[in-house]
Design a protein around this motif. Structure first.
Motif, PDB file in Angstrom:
ATOM      1  N   GLN A  99       0.798  -1.228   0.000  1.00  0.00           N
ATOM      2  CA  GLN A  99       0.000   0.000   0.000  1.00  0.00           C
ATOM      3  C   GLN A  99       0.831   1.279   0.000  1.00  0.00           C
ATOM      4  OE1 GLN A  99      -3.898  -1.520   2.597  1.00  0.00           O
ATOM      5  NE2 GLN A  99      -3.132   0.551   2.835  1.00  0.00           N
ATOM      6  N   LEU A 100       2.057   1.209   0.470  1.00  0.00           N
ATOM      7  CA  LEU A 100       2.826   2.432   0.698  1.00  0.00           C
ATOM      8  C   LEU A 100       4.071   2.459  -0.172  1.00  0.00           C
ATOM      9  CD1 LEU A 100       3.111   5.020   2.454  1.00  0.00           C
ATOM     10  CD2 LEU A 100       4.479   3.642   4.056  1.00  0.00           C
ATOM     11  N   ARG A 101       4.236   3.576  -0.909  1.00  0.00           N
ATOM     12  CA  ARG A 101       5.479   3.854  -1.607  1.00  0.00           C
ATOM     13  C   ARG A 101       6.178   4.973  -0.855  1.00  0.00           C
ATOM     14  NH1 ARG A 101       1.951   3.919  -6.938  1.00  0.00           N
ATOM     15  NH2 ARG A 101       0.407   3.582  -5.329  1.00  0.00           N
ATOM     16  N   ILE A 102       7.443   4.755  -0.498  1.00  0.00           N
ATOM     17  CA  ILE A 102       8.119   5.700   0.376  1.00  0.00           C
ATOM     18  C   ILE A 102       9.404   6.214  -0.282  1.00  0.00           C
ATOM     19  CG2 ILE A 102       9.160   3.754   1.627  1.00  0.00           C
ATOM     20  CD1 ILE A 102       9.198   5.556   4.122  1.00  0.00           C
ATOM     21  N   LEU A 103       9.495   7.542  -0.368  1.00  0.00           N
ATOM     22  CA  LEU A 103      10.687   8.209  -0.879  1.00  0.00           C
ATOM     23  C   LEU A 103      11.551   8.625   0.308  1.00  0.00           C
ATOM     24  CD1 LEU A 103       9.129  10.659  -3.521  1.00  0.00           C
ATOM     25  CD2 LEU A 103       9.980   8.361  -3.905  1.00  0.00           C
ATOM     26  N   THR A 104      12.829   8.272   0.251  1.00  0.00           N
ATOM     27  CA  THR A 104      13.742   8.618   1.335  1.00  0.00           C
ATOM     28  C   THR A 104      15.070   9.111   0.775  1.00  0.00           C
ATOM     29  OG1 THR A 104      14.539   6.328   1.475  1.00  0.00           O
ATOM     30  CG2 THR A 104      12.748   6.959   2.966  1.00  0.00           C
ATOM     31  N   ASN A 105      15.849   9.776   1.639  1.00  0.00           N
ATOM     32  CA  ASN A 105      17.190  10.236   1.296  1.00  0.00           C
ATOM     33  C   ASN A 105      18.215   9.355   1.991  1.00  0.00           C
ATOM     34  OD1 ASN A 105      16.265  12.570  -0.123  1.00  0.00           O
ATOM     35  ND2 ASN A 105      15.954  13.612   1.834  1.00  0.00           N
ATOM     36  N   GLY A 106      19.232   8.918   1.237  1.00  0.00           N
ATOM     37  CA  GLY A 106      20.298   8.147   1.850  1.00  0.00           C
ATOM     38  C   GLY A 106      21.304   9.022   2.568  1.00  0.00           C
ATOM     39  N   LEU A 107      21.388  10.299   2.186  1.00  0.00           N
ATOM     40  CA  LEU A 107      22.390  11.198   2.723  1.00  0.00           C
ATOM     41  C   LEU A 107      21.733  12.433   3.341  1.00  0.00           C
ATOM     42  CD1 LEU A 107      24.902  10.987  -0.276  1.00  0.00           C
ATOM     43  CD2 LEU A 107      25.054   9.766   1.904  1.00  0.00           C
ATOM     44  N   VAL A 108      22.565  13.378   3.695  1.00  0.00           N
ATOM     45  CA  VAL A 108      22.096  14.663   4.225  1.00  0.00           C
ATOM     46  C   VAL A 108      21.279  15.387   3.167  1.00  0.00           C
ATOM     47  CG1 VAL A 108      22.891  16.947   4.982  1.00  0.00           C
ATOM     48  CG2 VAL A 108      24.057  14.884   5.805  1.00  0.00           C
ATOM     49  N   SER A 109      20.222  16.081   3.593  1.00  0.00           N
ATOM     50  CA  SER A 109      19.477  16.968   2.692  1.00  0.00           C
ATOM     51  C   SER A 109      19.494  18.376   3.282  1.00  0.00           C
ATOM     52  CB  SER A 109      18.032  16.487   2.509  1.00  0.00           C
ATOM     53  OG  SER A 109      17.310  16.563   3.721  1.00  0.00           O
ATOM     54  N   TYR A 110      19.314  19.372   2.412  1.00  0.00           N
ATOM     55  CA  TYR A 110      19.478  20.765   2.820  1.00  0.00           C
ATOM     56  C   TYR A 110      18.178  21.551   2.616  1.00  0.00           C
ATOM     57  CZ  TYR A 110      24.414  19.481   2.376  1.00  0.00           C
ATOM     58  OH  TYR A 110      25.623  18.857   2.487  1.00  0.00           O
ATOM     59  N   PHE A 111      17.874  22.426   3.575  1.00  0.00           N
ATOM     60  CA  PHE A 111      16.665  23.241   3.499  1.00  0.00           C
ATOM     61  C   PHE A 111      16.657  24.124   2.253  1.00  0.00           C
ATOM     62  CE2 PHE A 111      16.397  22.158   7.979  1.00  0.00           C
ATOM     63  CZ  PHE A 111      15.036  22.106   8.217  1.00  0.00           C
ATOM     64  N   THR A 112      17.822  24.596   1.823  1.00  0.00           N
ATOM     65  CA  THR A 112      17.860  25.538   0.700  1.00  0.00           C
ATOM     66  C   THR A 112      17.408  24.910  -0.615  1.00  0.00           C
ATOM     67  OG1 THR A 112      20.222  25.026   0.495  1.00  0.00           O
ATOM     68  CG2 THR A 112      19.632  27.033   1.676  1.00  0.00           C
ATOM     69  N   TYR A 113      17.576  23.595  -0.757  1.00  0.00           N
ATOM     70  CA  TYR A 113      17.138  22.910  -1.975  1.00  0.00           C
ATOM     71  C   TYR A 113      15.711  22.377  -1.859  1.00  0.00           C
ATOM     72  CZ  TYR A 113      21.954  22.921  -3.731  1.00  0.00           C
ATOM     73  OH  TYR A 113      23.188  23.298  -4.194  1.00  0.00           O
ATOM     74  N   GLU A 114      15.190  22.376  -0.657  1.00  0.00           N
ATOM     75  CA  GLU A 114      13.890  21.751  -0.384  1.00  0.00           C
ATOM     76  C   GLU A 114      12.769  22.226  -1.307  1.00  0.00           C
ATOM     77  OE1 GLU A 114      10.845  22.679   3.082  1.00  0.00           O
ATOM     78  OE2 GLU A 114      12.650  21.709   3.843  1.00  0.00           O
ATOM     79  N   PRO A 115      12.547  23.540  -1.484  1.00  0.00           N
ATOM     80  CA  PRO A 115      11.427  23.960  -2.348  1.00  0.00           C
ATOM     81  C   PRO A 115      11.550  23.429  -3.772  1.00  0.00           C
ATOM     82  CG  PRO A 115      12.298  25.818  -1.110  1.00  0.00           C
ATOM     83  CD  PRO A 115      13.269  24.703  -0.934  1.00  0.00           C
TER      84      PRO A 115
END
Length: 400
Positions: A342-358
């Motif tokens: 039922q669930l498809r999940i997107l995840t990050n393997g590494l650090v993510s940054y607020f500046t790229y988020e939008p």
């Protein structure tokens, strides 16, 4: 469940090693898990990124999927020194370039702590997260002046055995399954939660600015806006628009967006209750904020605040956890709790940054709003990482 990642590849791994500590009352497996956590700092080192000729801004070469399995093969204490030998095995998500170089060899030499008690130097870690409790995630044994953290007597060489995993096909993302009648009639419900970066009182906080940047994009693209709650530190906005498909049918899109404090240590329950409701009712749930080193979205901790997490049986959902190392912390956790298939999940393997988020979020939203297209996951995730300009979070999708 296997994952697909445009720039990453899962591999099986195992190793055996010995370390020492003065702790006598702690369970050996708990200490082994604490020791193995240092894989994060090692794998995040910019020196390894440079060594494999990856984009210099990429924040690491890979990460383990937690939890790992541990077997204690020796646990002895003498004169106040406890020596533990353990075996561990599990899954690593590695950058494809790294995996393709290591797999033919089948083994990889790394370094891990030999003395768990002494393995700390505030000069060898992130200046903003310099405590001993954060050291395992942020330390860098290759930075100038810290090389001794990869050498005896504080560190030991470890031979990691690497094995291939079954290839996961880049299949159709099947977005129509979550856009069609999915328990909400013709309503396509997207719920997003943005956390603050540092300070909920700061109008220039990166989390608040990212939240507002997506709001501006929605307004420019013809979504009507309703203010559901106007609290300065936990506003809720609702955006609506009707999209038309080629067959003449309509898709009513509703996006409900919360900005709130998401740290698990905070006493307020707004985030926990909002997340619980989203996981029961929304077709798409997007979280953007700190992972809290695995704490902020810990299911048991959220349930302590909001009650048991519920999933609607038969409802297809997409969950995007946009925080640091969400692949490591949360993929297995949600796989254990979500109803099968039922669930498809997107995840990050590494650090993510607020500046790229939008930019990454807008790329995903654009795909969700193109109701007459059926993209592959390769196309969706590549679109989302394109704003990163060559670096990668090792973004991946898993079908649970």
């Amino acid at each position: 469940a296997g994952i697909f990642s445009p720039q990453g590849m899962e591999v099986k791994f195992s190793y055996s090693t010995t370390f020492q500590t003065s702790e006598t009352d702690t369970d050996g497996r708990e200490l082994a898990a604490r020791h193995a956590q240092h894989l994060f700092g090692f794998l995040h080192s910019p020196a390894l990124v440079a060594g494999y000729n990856l984009n210099s801004d990429t924040p690491g070469i890979g990460a383990p999927r937690l939890p790992l399995t541990y077997q204690i093969t020796q646990d002895q204490s003498r004169s106040g020194v406890r020596k533990i030998t353990y075996k561990t095995s599990g899954i690593l998500l590695l950058h494809k370039t790294v995996a393709q170089e290591i797999l033919p060899i089948g083994a990889w030499e790394i370094t891990l702590p030999a003395n768990l008690d002494e393995f700390y130097d505030e000069n060898c870690t992130d200046p903003h997260y310099s405590s001993i409790g954060d050291f395992w995630y942020f330390y860098d044994p290759f930075v100038e002046g810290c090389e001794y953290l990869s050498e005896a007597p504080l560190a030991t060489k470890v031979i990691v055995k690497i094995f291939a995993t079954p290839k996961v096909p880049t299949d159709n993302a099947a977005l129509d399954e979550i856009r069609s009648d999915n328990g909400n009639g013709e309503l396509f419900q997207i719920t997003t939660i943005n956390g603050f970066s540092e300070d909920a009182q700061n109008p220039q906080d990166d989390g608040r600015l990212s939240f507002e940047q997506v709001n501006i994009w929605l307004r420019k693209n013809g979504f009507s806006e309703t203010v559901v709650a106007s609290y300065a530190n936990r506003p809720i906005l609702q955006f609506e628009k009707t999209l038309k498909k080629k067959d003449g049918s309509m898709v009513a899109v509703r996006i409900t967006r919360l900005l709130a404090e998401t740290a698990i240590a905070k006493k307020n329950v707004t985030f926990a209750k909002f997340f619980k409701d989203a996981m029961k009712n929304a077709d798409v749930v997007i979280y953007a904020g700190h992972s809290g080193l695995g704490g902020n979205l810990d299911i048991a901790s959220l349930e302590d605040k909001a009650g048991a997490l519920e999933f609607t049986l038969g409802k297809q959902q997409l969950l995007f956890l946009d925080g640091c190392s969400t692949y490591s912390y949360y993929l297995s956790m949600f796989a254990d709790r979500a109803p099968k298939n039922q669930l498809r999940i997107l995840t990050n393997g590494l650090v993510s940054y607020f500046t790229y988020e939008p930019h990454t979020h807008i790329a995903l939203l654009k795909r969700l709003f193109k109701v007459n297209e059926s993209p592959t996951w390769s196309e969706v995730l590549t679109d989302m990482e394109r704003p990163l300009r060559g670096m990668s979070y090792l973004l991946s999708v898993g079908s649970l």
